[in-house]
Motif scaffolding. Structure first.
Motif, PDB file in Angstrom:
ATOM      1  N   ASP A  10       0.838  -1.210   0.000  1.00 49.02           N
ATOM      2  CA  ASP A  10       0.000   0.000   0.000  1.00 49.02           C
ATOM      3  C   ASP A  10       0.871   1.259   0.000  1.00 49.02           C
ATOM      4  O   ASP A  10       0.552   2.248  -0.668  1.00 49.02           O
ATOM      5  N   ALA A  11       1.969   1.204   0.744  1.00 53.93           N
ATOM      6  CA  ALA A  11       2.878   2.351   0.786  1.00 53.93           C
ATOM      7  C   ALA A  11       3.528   2.580  -0.582  1.00 53.93           C
ATOM      8  O   ALA A  11       3.664   3.729  -1.037  1.00 53.93           O
ATOM      9  N   LEU A  12       3.913   1.487  -1.252  1.00 54.34           N
ATOM     10  CA  LEU A  12       4.480   1.610  -2.590  1.00 54.34           C
ATOM     11  C   LEU A  12       3.441   2.141  -3.578  1.00 54.34           C
ATOM     12  O   LEU A  12       3.761   2.943  -4.467  1.00 54.34           O
ATOM     13  N   SER A  13       2.198   1.708  -3.397  1.00 57.17           N
ATOM     14  CA  SER A  13       1.120   2.192  -4.264  1.00 57.17           C
ATOM     15  C   SER A  13       0.912   3.695  -4.088  1.00 57.17           C
ATOM     16  O   SER A  13       0.704   4.428  -5.070  1.00 57.17           O
ATOM     17  N   ALA A  14       1.006   4.159  -2.838  1.00 50.75           N
ATOM     18  CA  ALA A  14       0.845   5.595  -2.572  1.00 50.75           C
ATOM     19  C   ALA A  14       1.982   6.393  -3.214  1.00 50.75           C
ATOM     20  O   ALA A  14       1.764   7.477  -3.779  1.00 50.75           O
ATOM     21  N   ARG A  15       3.203   5.856  -3.141  1.00 49.09           N
ATOM     22  CA  ARG A  15       4.339   6.530  -3.793  1.00 49.09           C
ATOM     23  C   ARG A  15       4.126   6.594  -5.305  1.00 49.09           C
ATOM     24  O   ARG A  15       4.420   7.617  -5.935  1.00 49.09           O
ATOM     25  N   GLU A  20       2.864   9.617 -10.341  1.00 44.96           N
ATOM     26  CA  GLU A  20       1.968   9.853 -11.470  1.00 44.96           C
ATOM     27  C   GLU A  20       1.467  11.289 -11.459  1.00 44.96           C
ATOM     28  O   GLU A  20       1.327  11.928 -12.511  1.00 44.96           O
ATOM     29  N   GLY A  21       1.175  11.801 -10.252  1.00 44.84           N
ATOM     30  CA  GLY A  21       0.725  13.188 -10.145  1.00 44.84           C
ATOM     31  C   GLY A  21       1.808  14.168 -10.540  1.00 44.84           C
ATOM     32  O   GLY A  21       1.567  15.130 -11.279  1.00 44.84           O
ATOM     33  N   TYR A  22       3.045  13.918 -10.070  1.00 44.52           N
ATOM     34  CA  TYR A  22       4.164  14.799 -10.418  1.00 44.52           C
ATOM     35  C   TYR A  22       4.403  14.834 -11.925  1.00 44.52           C
ATOM     36  O   TYR A  22       4.683  15.884 -12.515  1.00 44.52           O
ATOM     37  N   LEU A  23       4.336  13.647 -12.538  1.00 44.36           N
ATOM     38  CA  LEU A  23       4.663  13.534 -13.959  1.00 44.36           C
ATOM     39  C   LEU A  23       3.504  13.907 -14.878  1.00 44.36           C
ATOM     40  O   LEU A  23       3.698  14.038 -16.086  1.00 44.36           O
ATOM     41  N   LYS A  74       4.206  -4.239 -12.064  1.00 42.31           N
ATOM     42  CA  LYS A  74       4.946  -4.876 -10.967  1.00 42.31           C
ATOM     43  C   LYS A  74       4.150  -4.864  -9.680  1.00 42.31           C
ATOM     44  O   LYS A  74       4.165  -5.842  -8.911  1.00 42.31           O
ATOM     45  N   LEU A  75       3.455  -3.760  -9.415  1.00 43.62           N
ATOM     46  CA  LEU A  75       2.649  -3.674  -8.200  1.00 43.62           C
ATOM     47  C   LEU A  75       1.562  -4.741  -8.199  1.00 43.62           C
ATOM     48  O   LEU A  75       1.343  -5.424  -7.182  1.00 43.62           O
ATOM     49  N   LEU A 108      10.638   3.077  -8.486  1.00 40.32           N
ATOM     50  CA  LEU A 108       9.953   4.283  -8.014  1.00 40.32           C
ATOM     51  C   LEU A 108      10.942   5.390  -7.680  1.00 40.32           C
ATOM     52  O   LEU A 108      10.669   6.568  -7.918  1.00 40.32           O
ATOM     53  N   THR A 109      12.088   5.010  -7.129  1.00 38.55           N
ATOM     54  CA  THR A 109      13.113   6.010  -6.837  1.00 38.55           C
ATOM     55  C   THR A 109      13.568   6.701  -8.111  1.00 38.55           C
ATOM     56  O   THR A 109      13.712   7.930  -8.153  1.00 38.55           O
ATOM     57  N   GLU A 110      13.777   5.921  -9.171  1.00 34.77           N
ATOM     58  CA  GLU A 110      14.183   6.503 -10.449  1.00 34.77           C
ATOM     59  C   GLU A 110      13.085   7.396 -11.023  1.00 34.77           C
ATOM     60  O   GLU A 110      13.359   8.483 -11.557  1.00 34.77           O
TER      61      GLU A 110
END
Length: 371
Positions: A10-15, A20-23, A74-75, A108-110
């Motif tokens: 869930d935390a990875l999904s939130a990230r 997606e919002g930033y991009l 992947k998620l 996600l970091t990338e």
């Protein structure tokens, strides 16, 4: 990420949602469609420079969209493996879920980094110059160590490097190093390295084996696209040629191929000796000069100074951004972000800089809180 559970996913999904919002992924998809249509139009390649810029924008947009789509896949794979593994108590499936989640975390970091790079120059190539500071002969050796550290880092990232100038010093190390890095987000990533770097170690040149503190400065410039104009009057230039030394191809020293260009009004000096051809060296030296003069113009305006290179400091005590301590203990610590590691060899020998560079950009996005 050895263990995995639904809350971690869930935390990875939130990230992923944040990225997606930033991009602005929906807008990016529209941009891809528009640029693809432009690239198939009759006469598209009539203006080769404009066409190359369009194709570069298309490639970057497609890369970001593909990255998001792959992360979503992947998620879902991680969730499916976790759910089935928990239902069947299958350790192999749980291990697979953890492995996919770990891979997703890296991706996600990338993607986060890409989303933080808002200037078009961030996504392009970079010119890096390493210069010895306080420390005498030791500083020249330290300059050489940093130069090779960055070469290894670029290799780890899959970037290509052209060494433009890295003349050997008379006794130890190099006088300076200038090299061009080609790769996605090269300038955006490497501008985290702009500043003074401090080394503490037992001096290899001191017979009494005393501890020595040494400094080197790192300058990172963007490669300017052709549509950014920098007015340079040829009358303001002094161009000298000389025998190339140090790094270069076979036969590089047989002619006066190395070029030094001095911009007389500002006193800016650039050199290039990597190519056999004097014309090629002159062309690239002019490219470096354009970037440096562009930086100086931005400094006059002041508004974008911190974005591109940060304030200028003497390359010496009190101004370092990062310390590399080899004695009496081993530690690499970034003084801006607090990021540190005791594995000095992984940084200096293997070029493992991502942790420091990513921490820097997180720090910038967070508003550079006081350390």
């Amino acid at each position: 990420m050895a263990d995995i559970d639904s809350s971690a996913l869930d935390a990875l999904s939130a990230r992923l949602d944040e990225v997606e919002g930033y991009l602005h992924v929906d807008e990016l998809r529209g941009t891809v469609a528009q640029l693809e249509q432009e690239s198939t139009a009759p006469g598209f390649w009539d203006d080769a420079n404009a066409a190359r810029e369009t194709m570069a924008r298309l490639s970057a947009a497609k890369s970001d969209v593909a990255g998001i789509d792959a992360a979503r896949a992947k998620l879902e794979d991680a969730r499916a493996a976790l759910e089935l593994g928990e239902e069947t108590s299958d350790d192999d499936l749980l291990a697979e879920a953890a492995s996919i989640a770990s891979s997703l975390e890296h991706d996600l970091t990338e993607l986060e980094l890409s989303s933080w790079f808002t200037d078009d120059l961030d996504h392009g190539d970079a010119i890096v110059t390493v210069t010895p500071g306080q420390g005498g002969l030791e500083a020249q050796d330290w300059c050489d160590m940093l130069f090779h550290m960055y070469l290894r880092y670029c290799d780890r990232r899959g970037w290509t490097v052209d060494v433009n100038d890295a003349p050997q010093a008379e006794v130890i190390g190099i006088d300076h190093a200038t090299f061009t890095v080609h790769g996605h987000n090269a300038y955006g990533m490497l501008r985290a390295e702009q500043g003074v770097h401090r080394l503490v170690r037992i001096s290899p040149t001191d017979e009494k084996k005393r501890r020595q503190t040494t400094f080197a400065g790192v300058e990172v410039l963007p490669i300017l696209p052709d549509d950014i104009e920098v007015d340079i009057d040829p009358k303001d230039l002094r161009i000298d040629v000389y025998h190339a030394t140090g790094h270069g191809g076979q036969g590089v020293n047989t002619t006066d191929s190395a070029v030094r260009i001095t911009h007389i009004p500002t006193g800016t000096v650039v050199t290039c000796q990597n190519e056999r051809s004097q014309l090629q060296n002159k062309a690239f030296a002019m490219k470096i000069l354009r970037s440096r003069l562009y930086e100086m113009e931005l400094e006059k305006r002041a508004a974008e100074l911190d974005e591109l290179r940060g304030p200028k400091h003497e390359i010496g005590f009190g101004n370092q951004i990062r310390s590399y301590v080899l004695y009496p203990y081993q530690l690499v610590k970034d003084l801006r972000t607090g990021m540190e590691t005791g594995n000095v060899d992984s940084v200096l020998q293997d070029g493992d800089l991502d942790k420091f560079i990513i921490a820097y950009h997180r720090w910038v996005v967070a508003g550079r809180p006081e350390q």
